[in-house]
Design a protein around this motif. Structure first.
Motif, PDB file in Angstrom:
ATOM      1  N   UNK A  80       0.855  -1.191   0.000  1.00 32.47           N
ATOM      2  CA  UNK A  80       0.000   0.000   0.000  1.00 32.47           C
ATOM      3  C   UNK A  80       0.892   1.242   0.000  1.00 32.47           C
ATOM      4  N   UNK A  81       1.041   1.838  -1.176  1.00 28.75           N
ATOM      5  CA  UNK A  81       1.960   2.970  -1.324  1.00 28.75           C
ATOM      6  C   UNK A  81       1.332   4.201  -1.963  1.00 28.75           C
ATOM      7  N   UNK A  82       0.018   4.429  -1.772  1.00 31.73           N
ATOM      8  CA  UNK A  82      -0.533   5.671  -2.326  1.00 31.73           C
ATOM      9  C   UNK A  82      -0.159   6.844  -1.423  1.00 31.73           C
ATOM     10  N   UNK A  83      -0.197   8.027  -1.955  1.00 33.67           N
ATOM     11  CA  UNK A  83       0.037   9.168  -1.081  1.00 33.67           C
ATOM     12  C   UNK A  83       0.766  10.302  -1.775  1.00 33.67           C
ATOM     13  N   UNK A  84       0.786  11.441  -1.087  1.00 34.26           N
ATOM     14  CA  UNK A  84       1.472  12.612  -1.624  1.00 34.26           C
ATOM     15  C   UNK A  84       1.870  13.536  -0.484  1.00 34.26           C
ATOM     16  N   UNK A  85       2.811  14.402  -0.779  1.00 36.27           N
ATOM     17  CA  UNK A  85       3.275  15.414   0.165  1.00 36.27           C
ATOM     18  C   UNK A  85       2.428  16.664   0.019  1.00 36.27           C
ATOM     19  N   UNK A  86       1.843  17.116   1.119  1.00 35.01           N
ATOM     20  CA  UNK A  86       1.174  18.417   1.144  1.00 35.01           C
ATOM     21  C   UNK A  86       2.160  19.400   1.769  1.00 35.01           C
ATOM     22  N   UNK A 188       4.757  16.606 -10.867  1.00 40.52           N
ATOM     23  CA  UNK A 188       4.154  15.292 -10.664  1.00 40.52           C
ATOM     24  C   UNK A 188       2.876  15.366  -9.846  1.00 40.52           C
ATOM     25  N   UNK A 189       2.414  14.190  -9.418  1.00 43.60           N
ATOM     26  CA  UNK A 189       1.158  14.114  -8.646  1.00 43.60           C
ATOM     27  C   UNK A 189       1.406  13.818  -7.175  1.00 43.60           C
ATOM     28  N   UNK A 190       2.677  13.697  -6.770  1.00 42.10           N
ATOM     29  CA  UNK A 190       2.990  13.330  -5.389  1.00 42.10           C
ATOM     30  C   UNK A 190       3.368  14.523  -4.521  1.00 42.10           C
ATOM     31  N   UNK A 191       3.391  15.707  -5.109  1.00 45.01           N
ATOM     32  CA  UNK A 191       3.770  16.897  -4.352  1.00 45.01           C
ATOM     33  C   UNK A 191       2.766  18.002  -4.638  1.00 45.01           C
ATOM     34  N   UNK A 192       2.014  18.357  -3.618  1.00 42.35           N
ATOM     35  CA  UNK A 192       1.018  19.415  -3.751  1.00 42.35           C
ATOM     36  C   UNK A 192       1.309  20.493  -2.724  1.00 42.35           C
ATOM     37  N   UNK A 193       0.822  21.688  -2.990  1.00 40.77           N
ATOM     38  CA  UNK A 193       1.035  22.795  -2.055  1.00 40.77           C
ATOM     39  C   UNK A 193      -0.299  23.195  -1.451  1.00 40.77           C
ATOM     40  N   UNK A 194      -0.226  23.786  -0.280  1.00 42.50           N
ATOM     41  CA  UNK A 194      -1.429  24.233   0.414  1.00 42.50           C
ATOM     42  C   UNK A 194      -2.101  25.347  -0.378  1.00 42.50           C
ATOM     43  N   UNK A 195      -3.374  25.551  -0.113  1.00 46.27           N
ATOM     44  CA  UNK A 195      -4.142  26.532  -0.881  1.00 46.27           C
ATOM     45  C   UNK A 195      -3.600  27.952  -0.758  1.00 46.27           C
TER      46      UNK A 195
END
Length: 290
Positions: A80-86, A188-195
């Motif tokens: 189980x390796x789903x996930x991303x950095x917020x 990519x899809x694994x690194x997102x930033x806060x609003x």
């Protein structure tokens, strides 16, 4: 019937490397992600590709499990390796940012694990590996939600390990340090930033420093994901470097992760020593006299 059958959820980065290593050893692999059927390089190596949104309902998830079972007759290993950095200051995260992060990084893994146990328990064998992180051990500026999620995954998996080991199921949490995957790629899809990144408000602060450090370390991480995947497959098959060793509740990977844990232990011991008299002073008097 196939030998080992790996069901890898989040088959990019580490997940993809594990899939390739398992395939190299002659095992069967089901590679699963939101856009799993786009993983043509794994398909060309012999993997079965399936799409799955990890926040789906039980019926959908069990249906994807069944598709793999219909083809291979069983599943022996779940990754189980789903996930991303917020990324960003906690102040800048909206309630939706926070919910989405915990929903994917924690609740989805908890739900997947629950359904995996239900499948494996009657068979009295099998392996479940959830992905934690060096962030499972300590928090820091600019990644508070990610760290919170990884602490939760590690605590959850350690608890699950105790619950299922008597049924012949082996559960572990994989805690890698910084490995050279695409995880930190901005596009990519694994690194997102806060609003609300509050760039001006946090300029020059520890949040700003960490953000720049993450940009700087991308593509220069010390960990070799191919070497890491080999260790993971060894551990989950009791072979190679794992031969003769007790199955680990936590699988720590990378010198940077190990060094960080040593530092956390030392800081925690220092804290306890400094505050020990206060810590024990809160017990009932009859307990203190015992």
């Amino acid at each position: 019937m196939a030998g080992n059958v790996w069901f890898i959820i989040g088959a990019s980065g580490f997940g993809k490397a594990i899939a390739k290593e398992a395939l190299r050893r002659g095992d069967s692999v089901v590679a699963v992600s939101r856009r799993g059927t786009s993983l043509k390089d794994l398909e060309s190596l012999g993997a079965m590709l399936l799409d799955l949104d990890v926040t789906s309902d039980d019926t959908t998830i069990n249906g994807v499990f069944q598709a793999a079972i219909d083809k291979y007759g069983k599943i022996t290993h779940f990754i189980n390796a789903p996930g991303y950095l917020l990324e960003g200051p906690a102040e800048g995260a909206s309630s939706k940012d926070a919910f989405d992060s915990i929903n994917v990084n924690v609740l989805a893994i908890m739900n997947l694990t629950r359904l995996e146990i239900a499948y494996l328990r009657p068979r009295k064998s099998g392996y479940i590996a959830n992905f934690g992180s060096v962030g499972s051990w300590y928090g820091g500026s600019a990644y508070s939600h990610y760290s919170a999620a990884k602490w939760a995954v590690s605590g959850f998996t350690e608890s699950v390990h105790e619950e299922v080991k008597e049924f012949g199921i082996h559960a572990t949490v994989i805690e890698p340090g910084y490995f050279r995957t695409e995880f930190l790629h901005a596009e990519g899809t694994n690194r997102k930033v806060v609003s609300n990144v509050l760039e001006a408000e946090y300029k020059g602060s520890s949040v700003d420093i960490v953000r720049k450090a993450l940009i700087g370390i991308n593509n220069h991480q010390p960990g070799d994901v191919v070497k890491g995947a080999k260790v993971i497959v060894d551990v989950l098959t009791g072979s190679g470097v794992a031969t003769g060793k007790e199955f680990p509740i936590r699988l720590i990977l990378g010198r940077d992760c190990m060094d960080g844990i040593h530092d956390k232990i030392a800081r925690t011991e220092k804290l306890i020593k400094e505050w020990e008299d206060v810590i024990v002073s809160t017990d009932h008097d009859d307990v203190q006299r015992a």
